[in-house]
Scaffold this motif. Sequence first.
Motif, PDB file in Angstrom:
ATOM      1  N   TYR A  38      -4.443   5.721  -3.549  1.00 18.71           N
ATOM      2  CA  TYR A  38      -3.289   4.591  -3.078  1.00 18.71           C
ATOM      3  C   TYR A  38      -3.093   3.529  -3.908  1.00 18.71           C
ATOM      4  O   TYR A  38      -4.241   2.946  -4.668  1.00 18.71           O
ATOM      5  CB  TYR A  38      -3.904   4.055  -1.572  1.00 18.71           C
ATOM      6  CG  TYR A  38      -4.087   4.678  -0.512  1.00 18.71           C
ATOM      7  CD1 TYR A  38      -3.100   4.949   0.473  1.00 18.71           C
ATOM      8  CD2 TYR A  38      -5.270   5.643  -0.326  1.00 18.71           C
ATOM      9  CE1 TYR A  38      -3.347   5.627   1.681  1.00 18.71           C
ATOM     10  CE2 TYR A  38      -5.421   6.278   0.920  1.00 18.71           C
ATOM     11  CZ  TYR A  38      -4.444   6.415   1.763  1.00 18.71           C
ATOM     12  OH  TYR A  38      -4.385   7.316   2.854  1.00 18.71           O
ATOM     13  N   TYR A  39      -1.855   3.365  -4.125  1.00 17.22           N
ATOM     14  CA  TYR A  39      -1.389   2.199  -4.848  1.00 17.22           C
ATOM     15  C   TYR A  39      -1.535   1.032  -4.140  1.00 17.22           C
ATOM     16  O   TYR A  39      -1.021   0.913  -2.946  1.00 17.22           O
ATOM     17  CB  TYR A  39      -0.225   2.395  -5.610  1.00 17.22           C
ATOM     18  CG  TYR A  39       0.017   3.308  -6.724  1.00 17.22           C
ATOM     19  CD1 TYR A  39      -1.219   4.120  -7.256  1.00 17.22           C
ATOM     20  CD2 TYR A  39       1.114   3.618  -7.335  1.00 17.22           C
ATOM     21  CE1 TYR A  39      -0.982   5.157  -8.127  1.00 17.22           C
ATOM     22  CE2 TYR A  39       1.525   4.644  -8.244  1.00 17.22           C
ATOM     23  CZ  TYR A  39       0.291   5.352  -8.598  1.00 17.22           C
ATOM     24  OH  TYR A  39       0.600   6.177  -9.711  1.00 17.22           O
ATOM     25  N   ALA A  40      -2.086  -0.190  -4.494  1.00 15.57           N
ATOM     26  CA  ALA A  40      -2.182  -1.320  -3.654  1.00 15.57           C
ATOM     27  C   ALA A  40      -1.947  -2.538  -4.476  1.00 15.57           C
ATOM     28  O   ALA A  40      -2.086  -2.799  -5.568  1.00 15.57           O
ATOM     29  CB  ALA A  40      -3.562  -1.377  -2.964  1.00 15.57           C
ATOM     30  N   GLY A  41      -1.396  -3.533  -3.715  1.00 12.39           N
ATOM     31  CA  GLY A  41      -1.390  -4.771  -4.195  1.00 12.39           C
ATOM     32  C   GLY A  41      -1.486  -5.971  -3.337  1.00 12.39           C
ATOM     33  O   GLY A  41      -1.496  -5.831  -1.998  1.00 12.39           O
ATOM     34  N   LYS A  42      -2.362  -7.087  -3.733  1.00  8.34           N
ATOM     35  CA  LYS A  42      -2.568  -8.057  -2.959  1.00  8.34           C
ATOM     36  C   LYS A  42      -2.434  -9.569  -3.679  1.00  8.34           C
ATOM     37  O   LYS A  42      -2.625  -9.241  -4.867  1.00  8.34           O
ATOM     38  CB  LYS A  42      -4.012  -7.764  -2.094  1.00  8.34           C
ATOM     39  CG  LYS A  42      -4.957  -7.677  -3.089  1.00  8.34           C
ATOM     40  CD  LYS A  42      -6.304  -7.323  -2.515  1.00  8.34           C
ATOM     41  CE  LYS A  42      -6.770  -8.271  -1.307  1.00  8.34           C
ATOM     42  NZ  LYS A  42      -8.138  -7.897  -0.787  1.00  8.34           N
ATOM     43  N   PHE A  43      -2.453 -10.450  -2.869  1.00  7.73           N
ATOM     44  CA  PHE A  43      -2.538 -11.787  -3.379  1.00  7.73           C
ATOM     45  C   PHE A  43      -4.203 -12.376  -3.527  1.00  7.73           C
ATOM     46  O   PHE A  43      -4.789 -12.199  -2.440  1.00  7.73           O
ATOM     47  CB  PHE A  43      -1.821 -12.841  -2.566  1.00  7.73           C
ATOM     48  CG  PHE A  43      -0.222 -12.837  -2.747  1.00  7.73           C
ATOM     49  CD1 PHE A  43       0.320 -13.389  -4.030  1.00  7.73           C
ATOM     50  CD2 PHE A  43       0.332 -12.108  -2.033  1.00  7.73           C
ATOM     51  CE1 PHE A  43       1.720 -13.127  -4.116  1.00  7.73           C
ATOM     52  CE2 PHE A  43       1.864 -11.856  -2.084  1.00  7.73           C
ATOM     53  CZ  PHE A  43       2.339 -12.300  -3.143  1.00  7.73           C
ATOM     54  N   LEU A  69       0.864  -1.175   0.218  1.00  5.67           N
ATOM     55  CA  LEU A  69       0.096  -0.079   0.099  1.00  5.67           C
ATOM     56  C   LEU A  69       0.889   1.145  -0.064  1.00  5.67           C
ATOM     57  O   LEU A  69       1.770   1.297   0.997  1.00  5.67           O
ATOM     58  CB  LEU A  69      -0.861  -0.075   1.354  1.00  5.67           C
ATOM     59  CG  LEU A  69      -2.396   1.025   1.148  1.00  5.67           C
ATOM     60  CD1 LEU A  69      -3.101   0.813   0.067  1.00  5.67           C
ATOM     61  CD2 LEU A  69      -2.888   0.906   2.297  1.00  5.67           C
ATOM     62  N   GLU A  70       0.641   2.141  -0.774  1.00  6.97           N
ATOM     63  CA  GLU A  70       1.556   3.340  -0.998  1.00  6.97           C
ATOM     64  C   GLU A  70       0.480   4.620  -1.271  1.00  6.97           C
ATOM     65  O   GLU A  70      -0.094   4.282  -2.322  1.00  6.97           O
ATOM     66  CB  GLU A  70       2.431   3.192  -2.464  1.00  6.97           C
ATOM     67  CG  GLU A  70       3.413   4.163  -2.436  1.00  6.97           C
ATOM     68  CD  GLU A  70       4.669   4.392  -1.476  1.00  6.97           C
ATOM     69  OE1 GLU A  70       5.183   5.426  -1.493  1.00  6.97           O
ATOM     70  OE2 GLU A  70       5.050   3.222  -1.260  1.00  6.97           O
ATOM     71  N   TYR A  71       0.750   5.637  -0.547  1.00 10.91           N
ATOM     72  CA  TYR A  71      -0.113   6.637  -0.854  1.00 10.91           C
ATOM     73  C   TYR A  71       0.479   7.580  -1.960  1.00 10.91           C
ATOM     74  O   TYR A  71       1.584   7.793  -1.998  1.00 10.91           O
ATOM     75  CB  TYR A  71      -0.318   7.528   0.506  1.00 10.91           C
ATOM     76  CG  TYR A  71      -1.065   8.554   0.363  1.00 10.91           C
ATOM     77  CD1 TYR A  71      -2.733   8.539   0.112  1.00 10.91           C
ATOM     78  CD2 TYR A  71      -0.573  10.120   0.505  1.00 10.91           C
ATOM     79  CE1 TYR A  71      -3.449   9.657  -0.081  1.00 10.91           C
ATOM     80  CE2 TYR A  71      -1.422  11.259   0.508  1.00 10.91           C
ATOM     81  CZ  TYR A  71      -2.886  10.753  -0.045  1.00 10.91           C
ATOM     82  OH  TYR A  71      -3.742  12.127  -0.108  1.00 10.91           O
TER      83      TYR A  71
END
Length: 361
Positions: free
Chosen positions: A211-216, A203-205
């Motif tokens: 927000y840029y987000a990444g998940k599995f 998670l990057e603001y």
Amino acid sequence: MMRLIFFLCFFFLALQGEGQKATFDTLAYYTINKKIGIVDDKGNIIVKPIYDLLLLSCRDSLISVTRNERDGFIDRHGNIVIPLIYSLAFSLKNGLALVQDTLGKYGLINNRGQVVIPLIYDRFTFDSFKSIYSSGLINKSKAFLYGYVDSSDSTIIPYEYDKAGVFLDGKAIVGKKDRWSIVLYGTIDKHNQIQIPLEYNYLEYQYDGLYYAGKFFNYGEPDYHYAMGCVNSKNEIVVPFKYDSIRLRHKFLYIRGNECHELKLEPYIACNIREEGWRIVDVRSGKETACCYEQVGEVKGGYLEVKRGQWGLVDSLETVKIPFEYDYVQLYDDEMVGVRKGSKWAYYKTDGSRVTDFTYD
């Protein structure tokens, strides 16, 4: 032989911050035998080449300099204002600078060299610096956990997080380990209330609540995979989770005339799908507006540095502004772009018209 590193001061500036204007003298820096000095826009030497590093800034009249592995500040006439006694001294922002002492501790000083926040912190960032004055809170660690204190070191949010970022626009990214010891990220407000659930692997603001987000996804299933997208501060998906990577955006300052401006942050980002390439995505709609490129540089002012065989420049609708025939391109503001062939640089306007020949190193 004297070598000008950049043609104008604004070619150097790439600092984050709010939109502001500031008036000051236009300066450039140059090197002789790997030492750096300063000249004005008429070529007059302002500072002799005695420094190892030099940071011109829109934010303050003082200039951060490094010599013999020690940092301090000079004014725009070359006079030492704050002695070179720090291991690190970053550019002043609103009259304050982040510094690190020789023991590795961080704190803040003002433009007179007076300590505003004691040099007692092990971890301190530019965003922490901004956060102190927007939220009054500083993230701090104790016994391998993070919490938040105020400027008098009083605990405001308990030490309960495995990771903790700084408060930006009223929210901070925090992380806690799950039962498999994987840190999952979300956000809290200044009252320690969760705003975005702690469910993301990344998670990057950015700005404006993005927000840029990444998940599995689909853990334990045959189609188990990792994907990136964007969410807003309410955890609503604004860019679908289908990308392998997303290029971070940055706010840029530049000088025009004798004023410092902030380049407008357009609502476009660069996203990548492996084996397909990079494309431009409109964060307002989540739709792709241009595709596909081998590599991308920065998105600035509605323009994108892209590579398709060679480097060129396109706008957010994929209109080619600078043809794909250069070894590299670099945007400096919403009007000026540098292009490189071999070891020589020339300068163009973003409409494709040439400003100079290929004469600069």
